[in-house]
Design an enzyme around this catalytic site. Structure first.
Site, short mmCIF file in Angstrom:
data_model
loop_
_atom_site.label_atom_id
_atom_site.label_comp_id
_atom_site.label_asym_id
_atom_site.label_seq_id
_atom_site.Cartn_x
_atom_site.Cartn_y
_atom_site.Cartn_z
N ARG A 138 31.06 -65.45 -45.58
CA ARG A 138 31.00 -66.83 -45.07
C ARG A 138 32.18 -66.97 -44.12
NH1 ARG A 138 31.00 -71.87 -49.29
NH2 ARG A 138 33.24 -71.71 -48.98
N HIS A 170 37.63 -66.19 -50.78
CA HIS A 170 36.73 -66.95 -51.67
C HIS A 170 35.71 -65.99 -52.26
CE1 HIS A 170 35.23 -70.71 -53.20
NE2 HIS A 170 34.18 -70.82 -52.40
N TYR A 272 4.66 -94.95 -54.80
CA TYR A 272 3.96 -94.39 -53.64
C TYR A 272 3.02 -93.24 -54.03
CZ TYR A 272 7.24 -96.86 -50.52
OH TYR A 272 7.98 -97.80 -49.86
N CYS A 319 11.52 -93.51 -54.72
CA CYS A 319 11.54 -94.13 -53.40
C CYS A 319 12.97 -94.15 -52.86
CB CYS A 319 10.99 -95.56 -53.49
SG CYS A 319 9.44 -95.66 -54.41
N MET A 320 13.15 -94.74 -51.69
CA MET A 320 14.49 -94.74 -51.09
C MET A 320 15.50 -95.48 -51.97
SD MET A 320 15.79 -96.04 -47.35
CE MET A 320 14.64 -95.04 -46.44
N ASP A 321 15.04 -96.58 -52.59
CA ASP A 321 15.98 -97.46 -53.29
C ASP A 321 15.68 -97.63 -54.77
OD1 ASP A 321 16.82 -98.23 -50.58
OD2 ASP A 321 14.89 -99.26 -50.57
#
Ligand SMILES: *Cc1c(COP(=O)(O)O)cnc(C)c1O
Length: 442
Positions: A138, A170, A272, A319-321
């Protein structure tokens, strides 16, 4: 619940006594090595300043962050311990970092050149940790590029533009105890240090170990360890051990209050795309947290929460919220507490349970908790220049977190990533707060 979390739709309760206890374990494991508490990404979602302060109180003598803005926020919050920020892209405001006395990392000559330019500009000698890629693949200079990186650093040190404070690397497989690459990387790291020393560099701190190596690979400790996830009481991985077995105490509890409870008939589609349908007449509870708050959308029909004394799977799409839980015939009402994850002591799922359910790691579960979720810090210590405001709960209630002066209510605030300019007293102060109140309903 704490007094501070009452009236909140949702919050992440972070017990700073758990952070202190976990850091004390890490400091003991580090032995003679110093401990750099890694508080990047808003303290892995737990609130950077409050956790950094608790870590310093428990014996951490350095703070580690990924990016310069995080280091500047620590300085703005009053931390005076050495701060190391290791991830930069070309063109960043390195002069600001030097002015704030932040140690920087260099993996390549262009970074050394930028650091030297900032040192000339500010008239301050930069503190630099040279990074070797010993096998993670990395960051860090490859074995082939390492000698020339050391030469370039030695030339700048001779000009007094930089001081090589550290040499570091690391690990790739620290969370697989006994993995042969750990031994190999320790050997390559020792070789890199030898080459740096032959170049004339005299780094004060050689550091390699993350949480897993701090806990289970004593040979990787060198002069300093860099634990992150374990500071927050979480295990770096199931193979390393459970938090309890490792002497860690999970600090975060993600909780919410039902926004609605309602009775629906059998065959009702939920959320949904109706990915869940009630089998029988049932009560649905609405939880006001969604993927914008860090509840992964993939948790739909998969992850569990604790509600009304039992674990229950999320019903249908997150859902989003918000998301929905089917509680059957159990009596629940709006306002009832839902625990998404916590220490597990009260029967709630853990961040590790969520990670297992979703095919990820506990790091991702806690770090993604969103900015809309206030962090409520329990057992924050009072600093001399704290707000001094006692929370209404009296002794045992949460106190104002450091660097959060002026926020209201006490000890409740948004995550403090990016926080700047909030005056606060320095860390390392005596007087840890009282022990945690019983915030869970009995
Ligand atoms: C995040 C990070 C750490 C801490 O790792 P944990 O596994 O959380 O202990 C240490 N060093 C570097 C370079 C990191 O990026």
């Amino acid at each position: 619940m704490t007094t501070q979390s009452e009236g909140l739709r949702a919050c992440a309760i972070v017990d700073l006594d758990a952070v202190r206890a976990s850091v004390a374990t890490l400091v003991a494991r580090a032995g003679n090595a110093a401990t750099m508490a890694v508080v990047k990404s808003d303290g892995y979602g737990h609130g950077m300043s409050a956790c950094a302060r608790a870590a310093v109180e428990a014996g951490a003598s350095w703070l580690g962050v990924a990016v310069i803005e995080e280091g500047l926020a620590l300085r703005a919050a009053g931390f005076t311990v050495p701060v190391f920020a290791w991830l930069t892209a070309p063109g960043e405001p390195l002069a600001d970092a030097l002015a704030a006395d932040i140690d920087l990392s260099a993996s390549a000559p262009w970074m050394l050149a930028e650091i030297a330019a900032a040192a000339r500009h500010t008239g301050r000698r930069a503190r630099v940790h040279l990074k070797a890629d010993t096998g993670l693949g990395r960051g860090g200079a490859t074995e082939a590029d390492w000698p020339s990186l050391c030469d370039a650093a030695a030339a700048l040190a001779a000009e007094d533009l930089i001081e090589v404070t550290g040499v570091w690397s690391h690990l790739a497989f620290a969370d697989s105890p006994g993995h042969p690459t750990v031994r190999g990387q320790i050997g390559r790291f020792a070789d890199a240090v030898t080459i740096a020393e032959k170049t004339g560099l005299r780094p004060q701190v050689r550091h390699l170990a993350n949480s897993a190596a701090t806990l289970v690979s004593p040979d990787a400790r060198f002069d300093m360890v860099r634990p992150g996830i374990s500071v927050y009481g979480l295990s770096p991985g199931p193979q390393v051990g459970s938090p309890a077995a490792l002497g860690l105490r999970p600090a975060m509890t993600l909780t919410a209050r039902l926004a609605l409870a309602k009775r629906v008939p059998a065959g009702s589609g939920v959320s949904y795309a109706h990915r869940y349908t009630t089998a029988v007449a049932s009560t649905l509870g609405l939880v006001p947290l969604g993927y914008a708050d860090g509840v992964p959308r993939a948790a739909g029909n998969t992850a569990e929460v604790l509600l009304a004394g039992r674990r229950r799977r999320i019903a249908g799409t997150v859902c989003m919220d918000q998301f929905v839980v089917d509680v059957g015939d159990d009596p629940v009402q709006a306002g009832d507490q839902v625990i998404l994850f916590g220490s597990g002591e009260h029967g709630e799922p853990t961040a590790q349970d969520w990670a297992d359910a979703l095919g990820t790691i506990n790091y991702e579960i806690v770090t993604r908790v969103g900015v809309r979720v206030p962090r409520v810090h329990l057992n924050a210590s009072d600093g001399p220049r704290g707000t001094g405001r006692q929370a209404p709960g009296g002794p045992g209630a949460a106190r104002p977190a450091p660097g959060m002066a002026g926020s209201a209510p006490a000890a409740v605030g948004p995550s403090d990533a990016g926080l700047s300019g909030a005056g606060s007293s320095g860390p390392g102060l005596p007087g840890a707060g009282p022990s945690a109140p019983g915030w869970l309903p009995s």
